[in-house]
Design a protein around this motif. Sequence first.
Motif, mmCIF file in Angstrom:
data_model
loop_
_atom_site.group_PDB
_atom_site.id
_atom_site.type_symbol
_atom_site.label_atom_id
_atom_site.label_comp_id
_atom_site.label_asym_id
_atom_site.label_seq_id
_atom_site.Cartn_x
_atom_site.Cartn_y
_atom_site.Cartn_z
ATOM 1 N N LYS A 356 -18.956 22.718 7.835
ATOM 2 C CA LYS A 356 -20.136 21.944 7.455
ATOM 3 C C LYS A 356 -20.479 22.137 5.984
ATOM 4 C CE LYS A 356 -22.346 21.809 12.008
ATOM 5 N NZ LYS A 356 -23.482 22.304 12.823
ATOM 6 N N ASN A 357 -19.957 23.191 5.408
ATOM 7 C CA ASN A 357 -20.181 23.485 3.991
ATOM 8 C C ASN A 357 -19.139 22.722 3.175
ATOM 9 O OD1 ASN A 357 -20.355 24.592 1.415
ATOM 10 N ND2 ASN A 357 -20.781 26.649 2.174
ATOM 11 N N LYS A 358 -19.507 21.562 2.646
ATOM 12 C CA LYS A 358 -18.552 20.689 1.966
ATOM 13 C C LYS A 358 -18.028 21.302 0.675
ATOM 14 C CE LYS A 358 -19.010 17.615 5.145
ATOM 15 N NZ LYS A 358 -17.920 17.486 6.149
ATOM 16 N N VAL A 359 -18.871 22.065 -0.029
ATOM 17 C CA VAL A 359 -18.396 22.696 -1.257
ATOM 18 C C VAL A 359 -17.302 23.702 -0.939
ATOM 19 C CG1 VAL A 359 -19.061 24.080 -3.261
ATOM 20 C CG2 VAL A 359 -20.640 22.365 -2.353
ATOM 21 N N ALA A 429 -26.863 25.045 -9.345
ATOM 22 C CA ALA A 429 -26.634 24.328 -10.602
ATOM 23 C C ALA A 429 -25.397 24.857 -11.300
ATOM 24 C CB ALA A 429 -27.859 24.470 -11.513
ATOM 25 N N GLY A 430 -25.174 26.179 -11.242
ATOM 26 C CA GLY A 430 -23.980 26.761 -11.840
ATOM 27 C C GLY A 430 -22.708 26.299 -11.157
ATOM 28 N N VAL A 431 -22.763 26.120 -9.837
ATOM 29 C CA VAL A 431 -21.597 25.605 -9.105
ATOM 30 C C VAL A 431 -21.243 24.204 -9.592
ATOM 31 C CG1 VAL A 431 -20.794 24.841 -6.839
ATOM 32 C CG2 VAL A 431 -21.948 27.044 -7.074
ATOM 33 N N VAL A 432 -22.241 23.354 -9.780
ATOM 34 C CA VAL A 432 -21.986 21.991 -10.262
ATOM 35 C C VAL A 432 -21.354 22.031 -11.648
ATOM 36 C CG1 VAL A 432 -23.064 19.821 -10.968
ATOM 37 C CG2 VAL A 432 -23.803 20.942 -8.865
ATOM 38 N N ARG A 433 -21.943 22.800 -12.559
ATOM 39 C CA ARG A 433 -21.394 22.885 -13.922
ATOM 40 C C ARG A 433 -19.968 23.424 -13.912
ATOM 41 N NH1 ARG A 433 -26.664 24.863 -15.025
ATOM 42 N NH2 ARG A 433 -25.869 27.015 -14.893
ATOM 43 N N SER A 434 -19.726 24.439 -13.099
ATOM 44 C CA SER A 434 -18.394 25.042 -13.051
ATOM 45 C C SER A 434 -17.365 24.062 -12.508
ATOM 46 C CB SER A 434 -18.427 26.309 -12.187
ATOM 47 O OG SER A 434 -19.290 27.284 -12.734
ATOM 48 N N LEU A 435 -17.707 23.353 -11.443
ATOM 49 C CA LEU A 435 -16.764 22.391 -10.861
ATOM 50 C C LEU A 435 -16.492 21.235 -11.816
ATOM 51 C CD1 LEU A 435 -17.979 22.286 -7.151
ATOM 52 C CD2 LEU A 435 -15.785 23.150 -7.997
ATOM 53 N N GLN A 436 -17.483 20.812 -12.567
ATOM 54 C CA GLN A 436 -17.253 19.759 -13.556
ATOM 55 C C GLN A 436 -16.281 20.236 -14.632
ATOM 56 O OE1 GLN A 436 -21.351 19.024 -14.636
ATOM 57 N NE2 GLN A 436 -21.528 17.256 -13.278
ATOM 58 N N ARG A 579 -14.323 15.111 -5.423
ATOM 59 C CA ARG A 579 -15.101 15.205 -4.188
ATOM 60 C C ARG A 579 -15.920 16.503 -4.154
ATOM 61 N NH1 ARG A 579 -13.580 11.425 -0.361
ATOM 62 N NH2 ARG A 579 -15.604 12.045 0.489
ATOM 63 N N ALA A 580 -15.353 17.580 -4.662
ATOM 64 C CA ALA A 580 -16.083 18.847 -4.692
ATOM 65 C C ALA A 580 -17.323 18.752 -5.572
ATOM 66 C CB ALA A 580 -15.168 19.971 -5.183
ATOM 67 N N VAL A 581 -17.191 18.092 -6.720
ATOM 68 C CA VAL A 581 -18.335 17.908 -7.611
ATOM 69 C C VAL A 581 -19.414 17.098 -6.908
ATOM 70 C CG1 VAL A 581 -19.130 16.803 -9.742
ATOM 71 C CG2 VAL A 581 -17.037 18.160 -9.753
ATOM 72 N N GLY A 582 -19.013 16.041 -6.216
ATOM 73 C CA GLY A 582 -19.982 15.221 -5.485
ATOM 74 C C GLY A 582 -20.714 16.017 -4.416
ATOM 75 N N ALA A 583 -19.967 16.840 -3.666
ATOM 76 C CA ALA A 583 -20.597 17.656 -2.621
ATOM 77 C C ALA A 583 -21.553 18.676 -3.224
ATOM 78 C CB ALA A 583 -19.517 18.362 -1.795
ATOM 79 N N MET A 585 -23.199 18.405 -6.036
ATOM 80 C CA MET A 585 -24.392 17.714 -6.539
ATOM 81 C C MET A 585 -25.350 17.374 -5.400
ATOM 82 S SD MET A 585 -22.748 15.296 -9.521
ATOM 83 C CE MET A 585 -24.350 14.732 -10.120
ATOM 84 N N VAL A 586 -24.809 17.017 -4.240
ATOM 85 C CA VAL A 586 -25.664 16.763 -3.073
ATOM 86 C C VAL A 586 -26.379 18.049 -2.656
ATOM 87 C CG1 VAL A 586 -25.658 16.171 -0.617
ATOM 88 C CG2 VAL A 586 -24.318 14.807 -2.237
ATOM 89 N N ALA A 587 -25.632 19.172 -2.629
ATOM 90 C CA ALA A 587 -26.240 20.451 -2.265
ATOM 91 C C ALA A 587 -27.308 20.852 -3.278
ATOM 92 C CB ALA A 587 -25.161 21.535 -2.179
ATOM 93 N N LEU A 588 -27.024 20.617 -4.567
ATOM 94 C CA LEU A 588 -28.002 20.945 -5.610
ATOM 95 C C LEU A 588 -29.270 20.109 -5.455
ATOM 96 C CD1 LEU A 588 -28.916 22.282 -8.235
ATOM 97 C CD2 LEU A 588 -27.602 20.546 -9.490
#
Length: 673
Positions: A356-359, A429-436, A579-583, A585-588
Amino acid sequence: MAESPTISTGHVNLEFSLDGVPQDPASPGACSAFRSRALMSGRASPGALEHGRNASDVPQERGRSTSAQSIGKGYMSLDVDNGGVSCSAVPPHISKVSEDHVACPPSDDPAAKVASRAVRTLVFIMLCQVVQAFMSYDGGATPASIDTIQENMNNTWSAGEFGLLGSMDKIGMTATSMMWGRLLQVGNTKALLALGLFMNATWTAIFGSLHAKIPMYVAKFAMGATQSLQGVWATVWTVAMAPPSSKTTWLGFGGVSAGIGNGLGTAVAGFATANGAPYALAFQIQAGVLGLLWIFLLCCPQRWLQMNIPEDIEQGPTPATQGSLRDLALRSTQVVEAAPDVSKPGFRAQCSSSWKNKVYAWSALAISSAMFVMSGIQFLWVRVFVEVWDLDKNAVTLIFLLVTGIGGGIGIAVGPRRIDRLGGFGSAAGVVRSLQELRSFSVIAVFGGVVGIACLYGKLRGKDSGYLRAWGDHWLWLLFIAVFFIWGALNASIPGLCGINMEVVPAFMRTFASGTELTIRNILGYAFGPLLPGVIMDLAASSFKWSPETNEADKDWQLCIGLGFVLLGNFSMWWVLNRAVGAAMVALKDCQEDALGKLQKALQSEDIILLEAAVQVAKELDMHTSRDGEAVIGMANEAIGAFHQAGKAVAKGSQAFTASREELKTSMTQLED
């Protein structure tokens, strides 16, 4: 609570103790005992702060007026209007909110209660790095020995059978990773590690002496089945026991050790077989080193190998903290819901929560894509350059070590450092920046893959020596450069992906989550890397009626198609990271919405401690980048500032405590205008 003042010119330090026990001002205990520091512009008088007296009882001296307000249980604010003193004790879980607030000192290394840093460094080097290196060793030794195995067994192996042999250890890892993850949750860690390492050394020695297909398949499967235990344990142990300031670096070293071991296996097997030694020699050396490491493991106390820190492991929200802002801050990267009884999590519940954890899921697939490309290139490297370019095997082995060693080293040096400079992945937020950022690295790998495929096609279409003549054709050197950039980009990405993959799940699930990720990595990465190109090569030969056993041109086309297919895998990694970045961003966004609502509740509750915590969480979630978040944070800071300047009675009338979301946005717009 008693006070132990330390007075000096220019500043006043207030050191508080709890239950009469003095605290070191630099220690975490002093932080938890509500230590605070007050800055003072003039010389303080010892009479102004008498030991054992409350701040509100301090007499006025030389015209200075004092005021003290209780701002929560155990916290105090002291203002001296003429002396420039402002003293605010900040709770341990709140870091610096503004320049007026002094944060508690960073906590000591929590794993020090398990073992000293020197001991943990020794365990990390020997059991996480050296063991990892020599378990990855056969991943290089097997491809470098394939031509010798084929020669010793009278050319009875097909490309597909060699692909299966190269992937059998990964199939073994796949079949057992989740099992080991579960056993590590319930069993004795040292006993499991000792059993696994002993069996791995034994089967490695057996593999080198075999000369029949089925027994070789069985031995490789057993080698992989015991390697997976080490992979699961090492990842979780490193996340728990690495010094906080070096955690990302330690995670990155995992890729370094695997690469070194892989390269060492390629070098030993490649040079040995090229000079007439039996392929068994490389595996006998591997078994011997693993045997010595097993003896070292037996000498280690059990507590050095445990994967948790007593009383510090996050085991999900407790009833007292469920839904609180502090809990939100702790779980801002963990989008998996904690099980009610985290001491005994069920297998099915953990499987469900993980997927269920998409990231978590997309980062695991991204790791697998990187491993697919690297294992596929390594598996075909010797055969492609020896048979298509007619190069000497010694030279091909050396060039592989240089291209992948230098490229991978640069990637590991640059990637983790870049992620850390962006703030790491400790928050949503750090996860989003890192994945980008990792997605940007994958673009480099895609470019290298396109260039590599073009080089293979160019070589097949023109068999001349190229523009460089004596130094080889230009297609050869362009392909080396393409692989160099691919290796660098992938190695720059893997440490960050592994860290994100572990950070986004609760600590109590990490052994199971690590085993699951290793299972996915082994199937889609390590196993498919050699297996799928072999299948594609056999299908191409069958479809085009090629005879690679007797026709050199057909063999060249077959090998280049196999390597080209591997290079296409770089596109899959780029797509997965999208897809990871999208997931993420949804979690963020979900975390930001939750934090915004709780920030507004904190404003309405007029609780300054809760409000300061809410502002800190909001900043960690990058809420100040949105208009809604910027408005509410601005008003919250206004209320906090008013409170510390004038006290609750005055701050209570602040608009921030009473305004609705629409009123806050309107007020913020007026301030900007």
